[in-house]
Design a protein around this motif. Structure first.
Motif, mmCIF file in Angstrom:
data_model
loop_
_atom_site.group_PDB
_atom_site.id
_atom_site.type_symbol
_atom_site.label_atom_id
_atom_site.label_comp_id
_atom_site.label_asym_id
_atom_site.label_seq_id
_atom_site.Cartn_x
_atom_site.Cartn_y
_atom_site.Cartn_z
ATOM 1 N N MET A 1 37.280 27.004 40.540
ATOM 2 C CA MET A 1 36.418 28.174 40.466
ATOM 3 C C MET A 1 36.947 29.120 39.811
ATOM 4 S SD MET A 1 33.417 28.889 41.538
ATOM 5 C CE MET A 1 32.796 27.959 42.932
ATOM 6 N N VAL A 2 36.100 29.777 38.940
ATOM 7 C CA VAL A 2 36.312 31.193 37.970
ATOM 8 C C VAL A 2 35.319 32.286 38.402
ATOM 9 C CG1 VAL A 2 36.407 31.802 35.805
ATOM 10 C CG2 VAL A 2 37.209 29.648 36.156
ATOM 11 N N VAL A 3 36.062 33.258 38.762
ATOM 12 C CA VAL A 3 35.261 34.458 38.973
ATOM 13 C C VAL A 3 35.201 35.543 37.662
ATOM 14 C CG1 VAL A 3 34.799 36.530 40.506
ATOM 15 C CG2 VAL A 3 35.462 34.190 41.285
ATOM 16 N N VAL A 4 34.278 36.032 37.191
ATOM 17 C CA VAL A 4 34.297 36.937 36.359
ATOM 18 C C VAL A 4 34.208 38.199 36.282
ATOM 19 C CG1 VAL A 4 33.767 37.335 33.667
ATOM 20 C CG2 VAL A 4 34.120 34.965 34.406
ATOM 21 N N THR A 5 34.813 39.339 36.298
ATOM 22 C CA THR A 5 34.603 40.586 36.394
ATOM 23 C C THR A 5 34.673 41.616 35.273
ATOM 24 O OG1 THR A 5 35.577 40.209 38.774
ATOM 25 C CG2 THR A 5 35.326 42.501 38.072
ATOM 26 N N PRO A 6 33.892 42.469 34.853
ATOM 27 C CA PRO A 6 34.050 43.576 34.075
ATOM 28 C C PRO A 6 34.786 44.667 34.381
ATOM 29 C CG PRO A 6 31.792 43.406 34.372
ATOM 30 C CD PRO A 6 32.327 42.401 35.456
ATOM 31 N N SER B 1 31.877 30.491 38.578
ATOM 32 C CA SER B 1 31.039 29.091 38.372
ATOM 33 C C SER B 1 32.351 28.006 38.424
ATOM 34 C CB SER B 1 30.771 28.959 36.891
ATOM 35 O OG SER B 1 30.555 27.683 36.307
ATOM 36 N N CYS B 2 32.204 26.873 38.647
ATOM 37 C CA CYS B 2 32.947 25.715 38.568
ATOM 38 C C CYS B 2 33.141 25.492 37.153
ATOM 39 C CB CYS B 2 32.307 24.517 39.368
ATOM 40 S SG CYS B 2 33.194 23.048 39.087
ATOM 41 N N LEU B 3 34.529 25.226 36.876
ATOM 42 C CA LEU B 3 34.970 25.218 35.539
ATOM 43 C C LEU B 3 36.074 24.492 35.536
ATOM 44 C CD1 LEU B 3 34.141 26.251 32.697
ATOM 45 C CD2 LEU B 3 35.847 27.878 32.907
ATOM 46 N N CYS B 4 35.741 23.119 34.972
ATOM 47 C CA CYS B 4 37.104 22.302 34.628
ATOM 48 C C CYS B 4 37.966 22.648 33.577
ATOM 49 C CB CYS B 4 36.445 20.725 34.192
ATOM 50 S SG CYS B 4 35.252 20.147 35.590
ATOM 51 N N ALA B 5 39.112 22.106 33.477
ATOM 52 C CA ALA B 5 40.129 22.326 32.606
ATOM 53 C C ALA B 5 39.507 22.289 31.169
ATOM 54 C CB ALA B 5 41.277 21.371 32.758
ATOM 55 N N ASN B 6 39.869 23.194 30.364
ATOM 56 C CA ASN B 6 39.429 23.248 28.982
ATOM 57 C C ASN B 6 38.052 23.257 28.779
ATOM 58 O OD1 ASN B 6 42.107 22.987 27.973
ATOM 59 N ND2 ASN B 6 42.064 20.851 28.299
ATOM 60 N N GLY B 7 37.219 23.716 29.976
ATOM 61 C CA GLY B 7 35.871 23.940 29.834
ATOM 62 C C GLY B 7 35.455 25.329 29.496
ATOM 63 N N ARG B 8 34.226 25.473 28.912
ATOM 64 C CA ARG B 8 33.690 26.664 28.673
ATOM 65 C C ARG B 8 32.389 27.202 29.569
ATOM 66 N NH1 ARG B 8 33.761 26.636 22.191
ATOM 67 N NH2 ARG B 8 35.681 25.802 21.875
ATOM 68 N N SER C 1 38.425 27.448 46.085
ATOM 69 C CA SER C 1 37.263 27.134 46.802
ATOM 70 C C SER C 1 37.104 25.808 47.562
ATOM 71 C CB SER C 1 36.234 27.035 45.720
ATOM 72 O OG SER C 1 34.811 26.505 46.354
ATOM 73 N N GLN C 2 36.696 25.594 48.388
ATOM 74 C CA GLN C 2 36.394 24.196 49.206
ATOM 75 C C GLN C 2 35.443 23.647 48.807
ATOM 76 O OE1 GLN C 2 38.797 23.750 51.840
ATOM 77 N NE2 GLN C 2 39.485 25.985 51.255
ATOM 78 N N THR C 3 34.608 23.967 47.796
ATOM 79 C CA THR C 3 33.485 23.168 47.270
ATOM 80 C C THR C 3 34.162 22.364 45.910
ATOM 81 O OG1 THR C 3 32.097 24.865 47.513
ATOM 82 C CG2 THR C 3 31.217 23.182 46.148
ATOM 83 N N GLU D 1 36.391 16.497 41.266
ATOM 84 C CA GLU D 1 37.815 16.889 41.735
ATOM 85 C C GLU D 1 37.868 18.172 42.652
ATOM 86 O OE1 GLU D 1 39.858 17.539 38.080
ATOM 87 O OE2 GLU D 1 38.767 15.958 37.065
ATOM 88 N N LEU D 2 38.833 17.896 43.512
ATOM 89 C CA LEU D 2 39.100 19.317 44.089
ATOM 90 C C LEU D 2 39.696 20.326 43.507
ATOM 91 C CD1 LEU D 2 40.976 17.804 47.239
ATOM 92 C CD2 LEU D 2 38.528 18.504 47.286
ATOM 93 N N VAL D 3 39.164 21.851 43.958
ATOM 94 C CA VAL D 3 39.555 22.805 43.119
ATOM 95 C C VAL D 3 40.879 23.277 43.257
ATOM 96 C CG1 VAL D 3 39.145 25.476 42.761
ATOM 97 C CG2 VAL D 3 37.179 23.836 43.049
ATOM 98 N N THR D 4 41.598 23.547 42.155
ATOM 99 C CA THR D 4 43.118 23.779 42.158
ATOM 100 C C THR D 4 43.334 25.235 41.371
ATOM 101 O OG1 THR D 4 43.677 22.462 40.190
ATOM 102 C CG2 THR D 4 43.879 21.309 42.390
ATOM 103 N N VAL D 5 44.172 25.956 41.729
ATOM 104 C CA VAL D 5 44.457 27.133 41.160
ATOM 105 C C VAL D 5 45.874 27.017 40.598
ATOM 106 C CG1 VAL D 5 44.684 29.870 41.548
ATOM 107 C CG2 VAL D 5 42.954 28.486 42.846
ATOM 108 N N PRO D 6 45.969 27.348 39.390
ATOM 109 C CA PRO D 6 47.362 27.078 39.050
ATOM 110 C C PRO D 6 48.372 28.436 39.368
ATOM 111 C CG PRO D 6 46.038 28.038 37.122
ATOM 112 C CD PRO D 6 45.075 27.626 38.371
ATOM 113 N N GLU D 7 49.614 28.021 39.524
ATOM 114 C CA GLU D 7 50.622 29.040 39.966
ATOM 115 C C GLU D 7 50.710 30.178 38.817
ATOM 116 O OE1 GLU D 7 54.135 28.021 41.472
ATOM 117 O OE2 GLU D 7 53.243 25.866 42.627
ATOM 118 N N ARG D 8 50.796 29.859 37.786
ATOM 119 C CA ARG D 8 50.818 30.905 36.523
ATOM 120 C C ARG D 8 49.432 30.665 35.545
ATOM 121 N NH1 ARG D 8 55.679 30.504 32.929
ATOM 122 N NH2 ARG D 8 54.840 32.444 32.252
#
Length: 104
Positions: A1-6, A24-31, A57-59, A64-71
């Motif tokens: 999941m990606v959250v965008v904030t201005p 939004s749900c965003l897969c690796a290398n997605g736009r 996210s649990q959704t 695929e399950l949502v993963t958050v990179p450490e870096r």
């Protein structure tokens, strides 16, 4: 999941877009494109800064399950924007009726 904030600024105000979705749900290398309506409060060069953060996210995202990179889970982008005034078109002056010709 990606959250965008201005980032807030005194140079402009932002209004949400029609859908108002800034995550939004965003897969690796997605736009994904997010949009706001920007109303400047000043003329000249201003910086626009937006942060995108990967959040857990649990959704499921697709299959695929949502993963958050450490870096690299937050990306901040700043771009300059030049705000110029538009020329104001003035209506032409009313036509003057021709002066009557007086024979001499």
């Amino acid at each position: 999941m990606v959250v965008v904030t201005p980032a807030p600024s005194s140079d402009f105000s932002l209004s949400p877009s029609a859908d108002g979705q800034y995550s939004s749900c965003l897969c690796a290398n997605g736009r994904k494109t997010f949009s706001w309506t920007l109303v400047p409060s000043t003329l000249g060069l201003m910086d626009i800064t937006v942060a995108a953060e990967a959040t857990s996210s649990q959704t499921p995202c697709g299959n695929e399950l949502v993963t958050v990179p450490e870096r690299g889970r937050v990306d901040v982008v700043t771009r300059p924007l030049l705000v110029k005034s538009e020329p104001t078109l003035m209506p032409p002056p009313p036509l003057q009726p021709p002066s009557p010709v007086v024979p001499v």
